[in-house]
Design a protein around this motif. Sequence first.
Motif, PDB file in Angstrom:
ATOM      1  N   LYS A  89     -12.930   9.063  -7.223  1.00 44.69           N
ATOM      2  CA  LYS A  89     -12.014   9.327  -8.428  1.00 44.69           C
ATOM      3  C   LYS A  89     -11.416   7.792  -8.636  1.00 44.69           C
ATOM      4  O   LYS A  89     -11.109   7.458  -9.712  1.00 44.69           O
ATOM      5  N   ALA A  90     -10.822   7.324  -7.400  1.00 36.20           N
ATOM      6  CA  ALA A  90     -10.346   6.165  -7.357  1.00 36.20           C
ATOM      7  C   ALA A  90     -11.211   5.089  -8.103  1.00 36.20           C
ATOM      8  O   ALA A  90     -10.670   4.133  -8.792  1.00 36.20           O
ATOM      9  N   LYS A  91     -12.458   4.905  -7.444  1.00 39.23           N
ATOM     10  CA  LYS A  91     -13.626   4.152  -8.187  1.00 39.23           C
ATOM     11  C   LYS A  91     -13.526   4.290  -9.641  1.00 39.23           C
ATOM     12  O   LYS A  91     -13.520   3.027 -10.309  1.00 39.23           O
ATOM     13  N   HIS A 115     -11.769  -2.815 -14.048  1.00 31.14           N
ATOM     14  CA  HIS A 115     -12.273  -3.417 -12.533  1.00 31.14           C
ATOM     15  C   HIS A 115     -13.353  -2.826 -11.872  1.00 31.14           C
ATOM     16  O   HIS A 115     -13.019  -2.302 -10.514  1.00 31.14           O
ATOM     17  N   PRO A 116     -14.432  -2.627 -12.328  1.00 27.03           N
ATOM     18  CA  PRO A 116     -15.484  -2.078 -11.434  1.00 27.03           C
ATOM     19  C   PRO A 116     -15.858  -2.740 -10.167  1.00 27.03           C
ATOM     20  O   PRO A 116     -16.439  -1.855  -9.320  1.00 27.03           O
ATOM     21  N   GLU A 137      -7.225  -1.922   4.642  1.00 31.58           N
ATOM     22  CA  GLU A 137      -8.647  -1.368   4.685  1.00 31.58           C
ATOM     23  C   GLU A 137      -9.104  -0.510   3.955  1.00 31.58           C
ATOM     24  O   GLU A 137     -10.349  -0.409   3.534  1.00 31.58           O
ATOM     25  N   ALA A 138      -8.206   0.538   3.418  1.00 36.03           N
ATOM     26  CA  ALA A 138      -8.596   1.391   2.652  1.00 36.03           C
ATOM     27  C   ALA A 138      -8.801   1.248   1.449  1.00 36.03           C
ATOM     28  O   ALA A 138      -9.901   1.742   0.766  1.00 36.03           O
ATOM     29  N   ILE A 196     -12.745   0.767  -2.345  1.00 34.63           N
ATOM     30  CA  ILE A 196     -13.030   0.721  -3.483  1.00 34.63           C
ATOM     31  C   ILE A 196     -13.010  -0.892  -4.057  1.00 34.63           C
ATOM     32  O   ILE A 196     -12.773  -1.251  -5.439  1.00 34.63           O
ATOM     33  N   GLY A 197     -13.537  -1.682  -3.338  1.00 35.71           N
ATOM     34  CA  GLY A 197     -13.757  -3.060  -3.552  1.00 35.71           C
ATOM     35  C   GLY A 197     -12.486  -3.856  -3.865  1.00 35.71           C
ATOM     36  O   GLY A 197     -12.403  -4.928  -4.126  1.00 35.71           O
ATOM     37  N   VAL A 198     -11.219  -3.217  -3.491  1.00 37.98           N
ATOM     38  CA  VAL A 198     -10.097  -4.337  -3.541  1.00 37.98           C
ATOM     39  C   VAL A 198      -9.693  -4.841  -2.390  1.00 37.98           C
ATOM     40  O   VAL A 198      -9.673  -4.246  -1.504  1.00 37.98           O
ATOM     41  N   ASP A 199      -9.653  -6.138  -2.456  1.00 41.17           N
ATOM     42  CA  ASP A 199      -9.538  -6.784  -1.551  1.00 41.17           C
ATOM     43  C   ASP A 199      -7.936  -7.453  -1.575  1.00 41.17           C
ATOM     44  O   ASP A 199      -7.330  -8.236  -2.092  1.00 41.17           O
ATOM     45  N   ILE A 200      -7.254  -6.860  -0.182  1.00 41.47           N
ATOM     46  CA  ILE A 200      -5.968  -7.125  -0.225  1.00 41.47           C
ATOM     47  C   ILE A 200      -5.680  -7.852   0.959  1.00 41.47           C
ATOM     48  O   ILE A 200      -5.884  -7.573   2.301  1.00 41.47           O
TER      49      ILE A 200
END
Lengths: 695, 317, 564, 294
Positions: free
Chosen positions: C390-392, C400-401, C425-426, C430-434
């Motif tokens: 769902k997040a994706k 922001h695919p 890490e979580a 979904i591909g988000v780089d924090i």
Amino acid sequence: MSTTASPPAPGETQATAADALTLSGVDISYRVRRADQRIVRDVSFRVARGESFGLVGESGCGKSTIALAVVRYLARNGRVSAGRIEIDGRDVLSLDRADLRRLRARTVSMVYQEPGRALNPSILVGRQVAEVYEIAGAPRSEALDRAREILARVRISDPDGVMRRYPHQLSGGMLQRVVIAMALAAEPSLLILDEPTTALDATVEADVLDLILGLRAEFGTSLLFISHNLAVIAKMCDRVGVLYAGELVEEGPASAVFGDPRHPYTVGLLRSIPRRDGGARAPLQTIPGSLPTPGSVAAGCVFAARCGLAQERCRAETPAVHRIEDGCGERGSRCHFSEQAQSLPIHSIVAPDSARIADRAEPLIRARSVSKTFQASGQRVRGLHQVDLEIAAGETVGLVGESGSGKTTLARVLMGLTAPDPGAEVTLDGRPLAPLAGARTAADQKALQIVFQNPDSALNRRHSVRRLISRSLAKLGGYRGEALQARLQALAESVRLPERYLPMRPSQLSGGLKQRVAIARAFAGDPQIVVCDEPTSALDVSVQAAILNLLTDLQHRERVAYLFISHDLGVVRYLADRIVVLYLGRVMEIGPAQSVLDGPHHPYTEALLSAVPTLDDSDRERIRLEGEIPSAADPPAGCPFHTRCPRRIGEICDTTEPEMRVQAPGHEIRCHIPVDDLRRLQSAGGGAPSASAGR
Amino acid sequence: MAGFVLKRLGLGLITLWLLSLLVFFAGQVLPGDPARAILGPLAAPSAVAALARQLGTNQPVIDQYGTWVGHLLTGNLGTSYQYQAPIAPLLGKALGNSLELALVAFVMVVPIGILGGVIAALNVGRRVDRVISVFGLSATVIPEVVSGIVLILVFGLWLNVLPIQAAWPPGAGLGTQIYHLIMPAIPLALILFGYIQQMARAGTVEALASDYARTATLKGLPRGVMIRRHILRNSLLPTITVIATQTGYLIGGLVLVETLFHYQGIGTLIYNAATSKDFPMLEAGVLVIGAAYMVATLAADMLYTLLNPRLRLRGVE
Amino acid sequence: MDADRRMLDALRHERSELENHYIDELASGRIDRRQFIRRGAVIGMSTGLMSAILAACGNANSSSSSSSAAASSSGAAVKGGSLKLAMQAPAGQVNPLTVSDAGGLCLLAQTGEFLAFDNNLALALQPMLATSWTPSKNGSVWTFKLRPGVKFHNGSPLTADDVVYTMQALADPKNASNALSTFTSVLTPEGVVKVDDTTVAFHLEAPNGNFPYLVSSDNYNAIIVPKGTDFAKWQQTFIGTGPFKLSSFSQNVSASFVANPDYWGGPPKLASTSFQFYTSQQPQILALEGGQVDVIVQFVVQGAQSLLNSSSYNIIKLKSANHRELSMRNDMAPFNDARVRQAIALCLNRPGMVQALLDGYGEVGNDNPFAPKFPSTDTSVPQRTQDIPKAKQLLAAAGHPNGFQTTLTTEQFEEIPALAQVIAEAATKIGVDIKLKVESQSAYYGKATYGNSDWLDAIMSLVDYGDRGVPNVFLEAPLTSNGPWNAAHFKNPTYDNLVKQYVAAIDLQTQRQIAGRIETLLLQETPIVIPYFIDGLTATASTVHGVNPTSIAAIYLKDAYKTA
Amino acid sequence: MSIEALPVESRAALSAGAGDLRRQFLRDLVHQKAFMIGATVLGFWVLAAIFGTLVVQDPLAQNLSAINQAPSASHLFGTDQLGRDVLARVIVGSRSILVTAPLATLIGTVLGTVVGLSMGYFRGIVDDILGRFVEAFLALPLVVTGIIGIVALGASDTTLIIVIGIVFTPLIARTVRAAVLVERDLDYVAAARLRGERSLYIMFVEILPNVLAPITVEFTVRLGYAVFTIVTLSFLGFGLQPPTPNWGYDISANVGAVTAGYWWEVLFAAVAVATLVIGVNMLASSIESALDAS
């Protein structure tokens, strides 16, 4: 150590009959970079009881190594790899620790080059001397009393005062006396002196040498005297051994070896010393090449590569010691052709045109009222005091004086490396020169160049020879590109620096070659005047000769003037047109070389001349100077020389500084004594001045 | 000597002044706000403004510095923003703690370091020398964090023979205090060991190679006497300087050790002052450390001069 | 049952509307007995009355029977004796006005007392220096009746003047009072009015149903000091009314207290207490393990596993609203899209985080500040759980695919750096780089005003919030449009309005109803993520009994004692 | 006079070009055990930094259900508080320090060389003023200066590099100055001045090459201390940002867990630091002694 009376070891009873020192077939090796290098090869000699034996040789020949091996104090990587060393008949090499210590305590002592470093800087002198007696078992108070006695015996006038001082509070000469006293304290049967006077000034050196001679007579000690200075050896020793590349190439009575050498190396060495009878500026003779590296000569004579007489046999077969029977006592030479040694071909540059250009009409450089005061730890030190000097084009002015006389300071002031005190006036070709080099015009910088004493310091060790010379050519000569290359070739050739050395770094060159590079650099901008600050004092005599020849040759070709600084009167005599004598920053005497040397001259000049030992006449009487050179920080009132002057005439010397007085045209002396009196005194007292000059 | 000391003190004062300026300007860019740091992030802005007025931190920085210097000149180190208390007693207490820790480290390491250096020098090039020297070199560069952790693990947790925190229980006697300081002192001692050992070794090697050592040996002195009388006196002189200059390091190292072993010393104090923008405390702490460093080096130089006749008698002759 | 009903009706008689509301709530089962006690206390019902009501509702057992460490005495109690405690060192001066750190407030509460006491163990607001309090009908004026016969440690009696002096100082914006963060727009100095020598009235700026909490131990600055006290010098005397008196205080080292024989509640069991100051937790644990201290006032799970795994210690666990708030700039791309914020929130495996980071000592959060411990919390709002697909999907829908890159700024504090790493890490799922930026607290908070603070200015910011008795502060400051700590820059008029209503609401049902709407709104908007609420933890040696800690790191020792 | 009659160089010099000196230096170097050990250790860590990620697990991968696991076959060095593989973190942790430490040292060396050259060459007022600053810096412990600097500038790897570089500057300047003071009294400097060279030329072309040896030694020694300082500052929380594997930070993040018995979370990182600093230090001392020999 234990003081219980132990019966003497068997060796000791036997010792009375034996020689003081015997070396037979000694090899000494050092382990360097995981390989053994033989520094000393097959050396044998003996020092008889009461005899004085001299070991002479150029730097790196192994003299000191032998001395250290005798007392078993080689560096950890060094060892005696073959042969036998006996002191008083006892095999030094096989002694155990306790016996070795006992041997060092009682039988053998050593004195070496730097007296300042030989004493512990943080212990009172008295304690250090007394320690010798304590080792022998004396209680402390008795040891101190005996220390006082021995110090008195080395003619220290105030032993108590000296004992209460630390080494750094004493002068070099005084220190060497203390060291000698310490060495003699245990009344050893053998005293080893390793260049004991090399670090001292000429007048002090003479004093110490006299002391050693006197003490030797008094104590009956055998001496092993090591020096690079042939004249000193000649003066001090009964017998002499000449070392070359770790081998003893010639051995025999001193007079015989120096008077009638039988090895080509000895012959060459003797010839390369500037002599009084060599004639003015006759070219010096040199020994070609340089010392082989240790262990590089596997077979044949070690000197063959440099020997003008060498033949096939010399390169193939290692010569044995040839006994020479000439009635001069036991002597030998390690040469296949010892008979013909003196026919060694003369090796020298072509004799230059003896016509000298001494155009004195217009001085090239003129210095007036040059004073220089330094601030050293809150004290004002007078380095130079009201010095006047003129140098004409093409002329050579010799500047002599002992340490602290201000020779180098004067050179630096002229060069613009040190600014003189205000009031000084230096002109070049009549134009005033800026006090510091940075402020001088390019033309002035070009005109005035210098050859420093120590090429290791003067050449940037990170730059190649080519770069060193090119930079000067570009900067001073204004050469670029092709022209620079051409000029570089020519310059290298004119200082006889083969092209193959150009890519090298200074550390890969020998001392002589380095000095050639320095000279080439000085001549890069076609200078009018070159200051030579003791350019050969760091070099061996055979190399010195070549450099002196080169300088003479260049002068003739380039018509350059030299200010030649040296403490060695022999060298100055050889080169100089005029001589300036400095003492405590003041000009004491100035005049044409011959006139200054022949006299009448200043009493200080007289003493200097007299102090230098020579090969020519070793038994003349010497003018002895009292005391030490005063500190420039606290120069004596009146005549600065009065404290030591043997010809002091009275009150006036202590209170009034004498003016320069004209003795002859162009020859001035700073002395209260009238010229006629001087002439009378100097021809009557002691050796004739003319006979004492030169080496 | 008096002149020398005066000159050094004068230079030292200039240096301290520079130091205070450096810290001051660094302090200006330190993030955060003293009043905010005291009241916490959640305090109301009006409260923060009120406190800033009280502290004087709302004034121009130059004025703050001027006030601070003015107080300093009258011997008043000022008031800590953070503690709202005079700095001198706080600093004094922390310094006392730090000195106690440093002292334990010094007492541990100086004899061992010198001994190690001398033994290595007497056996130069041999296995003993290599072992001691490699150990010394390594000890010098291992961060206190690392050695401290290993010590905590081994002696504190696995063997459980030493307390792993420096703070001793209240009312503890000197013995207990030292017992608690042993483990924190070891990382400091390890680093100092390297410095002292290397210096003592170098000095001794140099002295052994000297002409006067040769003279003494050739006199026939027994080796032990020769070393005691002629070598050590000269070889240990430079070591004294090293020991003194390491005081500076020690205090820096304390930050770490104090953090790791939870000890209330000057390191922690400065660390906290820097992170909470307690400018007067930071300045005072830095100046105290700077002054301590300078006094230590001066003392070392004087000691060096006293023990070295060449320097002691300079100007007398 | 009828008898009970009758009894209840009897009890209802003469009770206020609000009190009757709570009685109804209890009777209808909408609140449990514990929550009834809490709420009742807030509005000033006496313990006796509440017991009677509970009894009438068939719930007569003791109110504190289930609290863990209250009185399970196994050995013989040692009369007198000294208790040694390890605590976080006060960060600075212990000034009742300015203290904001755990260490300082713990010390305040040793000698100082409040009008009311929020007993975290009993989860009830109890009378302390005030014996009772009553609100005006709309809750805008609260009248407190002071306990008679209370003496300060300096011998002077407690009067209304002292309370007025203290409260006015705390509420005065000219003072650097830390209580201003609570009192701003609630109470002004003028609002504190002495009625008579034993009565003080608080006239509020706006109605406030939870006001007693604001003058209770929850507002830790609000200890009552004698009139005329110089707060800056209070540290020298520690004069209060509490069961212990200062014996010695040494900055950065320790503080000792002795029993106050004149204490209004009777002298404490202990003869003395001694607090050792520590700058970090590990030595406190070692000190407890080594027997050098008997109690660790408060600790966190990280590094305390040895205590938690051992049976030799009593661990007192307090439900708390202490939480972490991850804010995302609602006014800046990409977080100006609620779907992006939701996507981030959906990445988190909350139970896993509670287990890994808190060793289970906590409860999952639902991205709103209504902690389970608050009675007003609407627990019917569905809990958000990890849902990567769902997040994706949300992220893709927001444009922001392939994710994006951003930076999370946070402070070096307790488990927060680890939490930040877990969040980062979580988010990779979904591909988000924090990227993380962990700063010292002073650097992170900066001047704590907009434009001068990484905390408030960073695009993503992770901050800690300590426990509170009521969620009001959590609802207002960080989330309302003009809130001073709105790191999310969340501006939502609906929300602001709801919060206003919530704060003004006096009865629990209204509060809970509004809470439910707020929770739903926050889940929808997700301006912030609150992953979990952290339990307060106190450890004692097994011989220690009767200690009463609070989740804001204070500890009450009046009833504490040691057994041999 | 013919060229043959000229002084002949000794054979050693004849056979030796400038390259031979370098070769000799390298020969001296590799024959030292310390060099070989140091080079091996450093080499290991360099390889670990470059290729470590290919060999070990993902150092960032968390497993919240397998936290604080003792060393086992699947995790040779155990797992940390977030369930990450400690071995991976230790191996990859070399990366950051092998970038920051040399860069910081390089900055310090370059700045220190410039400052030291200026002080030693100009002496006088330049030396006095710069000397005061150097002295002021030296009076403060390195870590304290570092903390103040990093707190002021904000923690990041760039800040760390700059701050350590600046902190090292006076230390290196002092060494360079001492070497320059010796050099500037040598006659080649006088000779350069006599041919009218500018100060910059003398400083950088004449003197600098001659003080490269002490600078090299200083660089290698300081490199060890840079590692030391970075680890220390990282431990205090002033270094690289998590979750990047970082020895100092990992130690400080897990040191609290040591008393809980999770020793593996700090011990291996500590040992890694120790091996690296000792390795670098052995290199430094072997380079120093090889330079001394040549």
